[in-house]
Design a protein around this motif. Structure first.
Motif, PDB file in Angstrom:
ATOM      1  N   ASP A  43       0.805  -1.224   0.000  1.00  0.00           N
ATOM      2  CA  ASP A  43       0.000   0.000   0.000  1.00  0.00           C
ATOM      3  C   ASP A  43       0.839   1.275   0.000  1.00  0.00           C
ATOM      4  OD1 ASP A  43      -2.395  -1.464   0.090  1.00  0.00           O
ATOM      5  OD2 ASP A  43      -2.249  -1.679   2.268  1.00  0.00           O
ATOM      6  N   LEU A  44       2.113   1.169   0.372  1.00  0.00           N
ATOM      7  CA  LEU A  44       2.942   2.370   0.504  1.00  0.00           C
ATOM      8  C   LEU A  44       4.017   2.490  -0.569  1.00  0.00           C
ATOM      9  CD1 LEU A  44       3.429   2.415   4.398  1.00  0.00           C
ATOM     10  CD2 LEU A  44       1.893   3.828   3.027  1.00  0.00           C
ATOM     11  N   ALA A  45       4.179   1.470  -1.395  1.00  0.00           N
ATOM     12  CA  ALA A  45       5.240   1.501  -2.402  1.00  0.00           C
ATOM     13  C   ALA A  45       5.000   2.607  -3.432  1.00  0.00           C
ATOM     14  CB  ALA A  45       5.340   0.139  -3.096  1.00  0.00           C
ATOM     15  N   ILE A  46       3.777   2.715  -3.944  1.00  0.00           N
ATOM     16  CA  ILE A  46       3.469   3.763  -4.920  1.00  0.00           C
ATOM     17  C   ILE A  46       3.579   5.150  -4.292  1.00  0.00           C
ATOM     18  CG2 ILE A  46       1.641   4.772  -6.341  1.00  0.00           C
ATOM     19  CD1 ILE A  46       2.914   2.447  -7.680  1.00  0.00           C
ATOM     20  N   PRO A  47       2.993   5.390  -3.084  1.00  0.00           N
ATOM     21  CA  PRO A  47       3.192   6.704  -2.452  1.00  0.00           C
ATOM     22  C   PRO A  47       4.659   7.067  -2.269  1.00  0.00           C
ATOM     23  CG  PRO A  47       1.409   5.552  -1.362  1.00  0.00           C
ATOM     24  CD  PRO A  47       2.015   4.581  -2.341  1.00  0.00           C
ATOM     25  N   MET A  48       5.503   6.081  -1.956  1.00  0.00           N
ATOM     26  CA  MET A  48       6.936   6.346  -1.817  1.00  0.00           C
ATOM     27  C   MET A  48       7.528   6.833  -3.130  1.00  0.00           C
ATOM     28  SD  MET A  48       9.963   3.561  -1.083  1.00  0.00           S
ATOM     29  CE  MET A  48       9.431   2.665  -2.545  1.00  0.00           C
ATOM     30  N   MET A  49       7.139   6.202  -4.242  1.00  0.00           N
ATOM     31  CA  MET A  49       7.637   6.625  -5.549  1.00  0.00           C
ATOM     32  C   MET A  49       7.065   7.982  -5.956  1.00  0.00           C
ATOM     33  SD  MET A  49       9.778   4.369  -6.515  1.00  0.00           S
ATOM     34  CE  MET A  49       9.982   4.911  -8.211  1.00  0.00           C
ATOM     35  N   VAL A  50       5.828   8.243  -5.575  1.00  0.00           N
ATOM     36  CA  VAL A  50       5.218   9.543  -5.871  1.00  0.00           C
ATOM     37  C   VAL A  50       5.965  10.654  -5.139  1.00  0.00           C
ATOM     38  CG1 VAL A  50       3.155  10.959  -5.531  1.00  0.00           C
ATOM     39  CG2 VAL A  50       2.942   8.646  -6.454  1.00  0.00           C
ATOM     40  N   ILE A  51       6.335  10.398  -3.881  1.00  0.00           N
ATOM     41  CA  ILE A  51       7.086  11.396  -3.112  1.00  0.00           C
ATOM     42  C   ILE A  51       8.422  11.689  -3.789  1.00  0.00           C
ATOM     43  CG2 ILE A  51       8.253  11.848  -0.915  1.00  0.00           C
ATOM     44  CD1 ILE A  51       6.054  10.229   0.452  1.00  0.00           C
ATOM     45  N   LEU A  52       9.077  10.636  -4.285  1.00  0.00           N
ATOM     46  CA  LEU A  52      10.341  10.832  -5.002  1.00  0.00           C
ATOM     47  C   LEU A  52      10.121  11.659  -6.260  1.00  0.00           C
ATOM     48  CD1 LEU A  52      13.332  10.313  -5.508  1.00  0.00           C
ATOM     49  CD2 LEU A  52      12.715   8.081  -6.483  1.00  0.00           C
ATOM     50  N   MET A  53       9.023  11.392  -6.944  1.00  0.00           N
ATOM     51  CA  MET A  53       8.697  12.142  -8.156  1.00  0.00           C
ATOM     52  C   MET A  53       8.420  13.609  -7.837  1.00  0.00           C
ATOM     53  SD  MET A  53       5.429  11.477 -10.630  1.00  0.00           S
ATOM     54  CE  MET A  53       5.093  12.405 -12.114  1.00  0.00           C
ATOM     55  N   VAL A  54       7.631  13.857  -6.798  1.00  0.00           N
ATOM     56  CA  VAL A  54       7.267  15.222  -6.421  1.00  0.00           C
ATOM     57  C   VAL A  54       8.493  15.989  -5.946  1.00  0.00           C
ATOM     58  CG1 VAL A  54       5.885  16.610  -4.827  1.00  0.00           C
ATOM     59  CG2 VAL A  54       4.888  14.585  -5.897  1.00  0.00           C
ATOM     60  N   TRP A  55       9.405  15.310  -5.274  1.00  0.00           N
ATOM     61  CA  TRP A  55      10.629  15.953  -4.784  1.00  0.00           C
ATOM     62  C   TRP A  55      11.429  16.577  -5.923  1.00  0.00           C
ATOM     63  CZ3 TRP A  55      15.917  13.826  -4.897  1.00  0.00           C
ATOM     64  CH2 TRP A  55      16.814  14.561  -4.115  1.00  0.00           C
ATOM     65  N   GLN A  56      11.244  16.066  -7.133  1.00  0.00           N
ATOM     66  CA  GLN A  56      11.980  16.575  -8.293  1.00  0.00           C
ATOM     67  C   GLN A  56      11.165  17.621  -9.062  1.00  0.00           C
ATOM     68  OE1 GLN A  56      13.561  13.123 -10.579  1.00  0.00           O
ATOM     69  NE2 GLN A  56      12.913  11.914  -8.831  1.00  0.00           N
ATOM     70  N   PHE A  57      10.492  18.515  -8.330  1.00  0.00           N
ATOM     71  CA  PHE A  57       9.612  19.484  -8.988  1.00  0.00           C
ATOM     72  C   PHE A  57      10.356  20.713  -9.524  1.00  0.00           C
ATOM     73  CE2 PHE A  57       9.545  20.829  -4.476  1.00  0.00           C
ATOM     74  CZ  PHE A  57       9.952  22.157  -4.613  1.00  0.00           C
ATOM     75  N   GLY A  58      11.666  20.720  -9.434  1.00  0.00           N
ATOM     76  CA  GLY A  58      12.438  21.913  -9.790  1.00  0.00           C
ATOM     77  C   GLY A  58      12.268  22.378 -11.215  1.00  0.00           C
ATOM     78  N   ALA A  59      12.268  21.463 -12.177  1.00  0.00           N
ATOM     79  CA  ALA A  59      12.169  21.859 -13.589  1.00  0.00           C
ATOM     80  C   ALA A  59      10.845  22.548 -13.908  1.00  0.00           C
ATOM     81  CB  ALA A  59      12.400  20.647 -14.490  1.00  0.00           C
ATOM     82  N   PRO A  60       9.689  21.933 -13.583  1.00  0.00           N
ATOM     83  CA  PRO A  60       8.433  22.660 -13.834  1.00  0.00           C
ATOM     84  C   PRO A  60       8.301  23.922 -13.000  1.00  0.00           C
ATOM     85  CG  PRO A  60       8.011  20.617 -12.642  1.00  0.00           C
ATOM     86  CD  PRO A  60       9.428  20.571 -13.087  1.00  0.00           C
ATOM     87  N   MET A  61       8.927  23.942 -11.821  1.00  0.00           N
ATOM     88  CA  MET A  61       8.881  25.139 -10.984  1.00  0.00           C
ATOM     89  C   MET A  61       9.541  26.327 -11.688  1.00  0.00           C
ATOM     90  SD  MET A  61      11.084  26.013  -7.618  1.00  0.00           S
ATOM     91  CE  MET A  61      12.444  26.317  -8.757  1.00  0.00           C
ATOM     92  N   VAL A  62      10.698  26.084 -12.298  1.00  0.00           N
ATOM     93  CA  VAL A  62      11.406  27.157 -12.996  1.00  0.00           C
ATOM     94  C   VAL A  62      10.568  27.672 -14.166  1.00  0.00           C
ATOM     95  CG1 VAL A  62      13.422  27.669 -14.422  1.00  0.00           C
ATOM     96  CG2 VAL A  62      13.705  26.389 -12.303  1.00  0.00           C
TER      97      VAL A  62
END
Length: 268
Positions: A124-143
């Motif tokens: 139940d937590l494997a996908i949320p863990m990967m989503v958190i990793l994905m969200v952590w890399q928000f720098g490019a769209p942020m710029v």
């Protein structure tokens, strides 16, 4: 790509000449391969959850940075840095250690009485863990969002404020419409990028896609079929199905963009 398309209609183990099988690979994919269907399901789940959350985080931070006058360059660089290193093997190893049983995340949650036993091995937590990793890399769209915010005329905010519009109203009636081309660009780009997740899932799951196939994303499954099982023809067929799905999604986005994306000089 031409060779890959040809191989998609063959049985090919790399070491012997390809054998033409027609549509057998595609029929097998949808009728006799539950693992493929499971991989497609978890990939879509990852894309549908992670992409919107990542864009919301990127826009929120961009709006904060847009109002910062001192040290904005430092914060912009700091937030952008994870986008440069997020896909590396070293980060995936660190991420696995952080979310493993007895890791920092598990120990922190235990302080609040939450026992997870580690996210890496939890279905139940494997996908949320990967989503958190994905969200952590928000720098490019942020710029990109930040660049778009810099182009919004301040006169529009001033006029809205004179009319009595509050912060929330100004956001929905001024910021979002003016940013809609940037939102569309980021949405399209990040959706395509999310379908390509591979390295982090491979490292965190040790190449197995565990637990219970929750990290067996379609690209990881494609890799295993092609390079572990030596079913290169079948792997090529999967690759073309992924390409077609992403192309259809991109086409739908482009066709529906006219209903909500507004460009300069648009009188709608």
């Amino acid at each position: 790509m031409a060779v890959s398309l040809y191989l998609a209609f063959t049985r090919y183990d790399i070491f012997t000449p390809p054998e033409w099988v027609g549509l057998d690979n595609f029929v097998r994919m949808f009728t006799d391969d539950p693992v493929f269907l499971r991989s497609a399901k978890v990939t879509l789940e990852y894309v549908l959850i992670g992409t919107p959350v990542k864009l919301v985080a990127a826009l929120a931070v961009a709006m904060l940075l847009n109002s910062v006058t001192r040290g904005s360059g430092f914060f912009r660089s700091a937030f952008y840095a994870p986008s440069l290193i997020g896909a590396s093997v070293s980060v995936a190893i660190v991420w696995r250690a952080m979310f493993a049983g007895g890791g920092p995340v598990d120990d922190s949650l235990r302080i609040f009485g939450i026992e997870t036993g580690g996210w890496v091995g939890d279905v139940d937590l494997a996908i949320p863990m990967m989503v958190i990793l994905m969200v952590w890399q928000f720098g490019a769209p942020m710029v990109i969002f930040l660049a778009g915010l810099k182009q919004v005329p301040t006169e529009l905010y001033e006029a809205a404020e004179v009319d009595g519009a509050g912060p929330v109203h100004r956001f929905w009636k001024v910021t979002v419409p003016m940013l809609s081309p940037v939102i569309f660009f980021n949405l399209l780009l990040e959706t395509i990028h999310a379908f390509q997740v591979f390295g982090s899932a491979f490292v965190i799951s040790n190449g197995s896609g565990a637990p219970a196939g929750q990290l067996n994303f379609i690209t990881l499954y494609l890799y295993k079929r092609g390079f572990a099982d030596l079913q290169m023809g079948y792997a090529s067929a999967i690759a073309w199905i992924v390409l077609l799905v992403v192309a259809v999604i991109a086409l739908v986005m482009v066709r529906t963009a006219r209903s909500w994306v507004y460009y300069a000089g648009d009188n709608r």
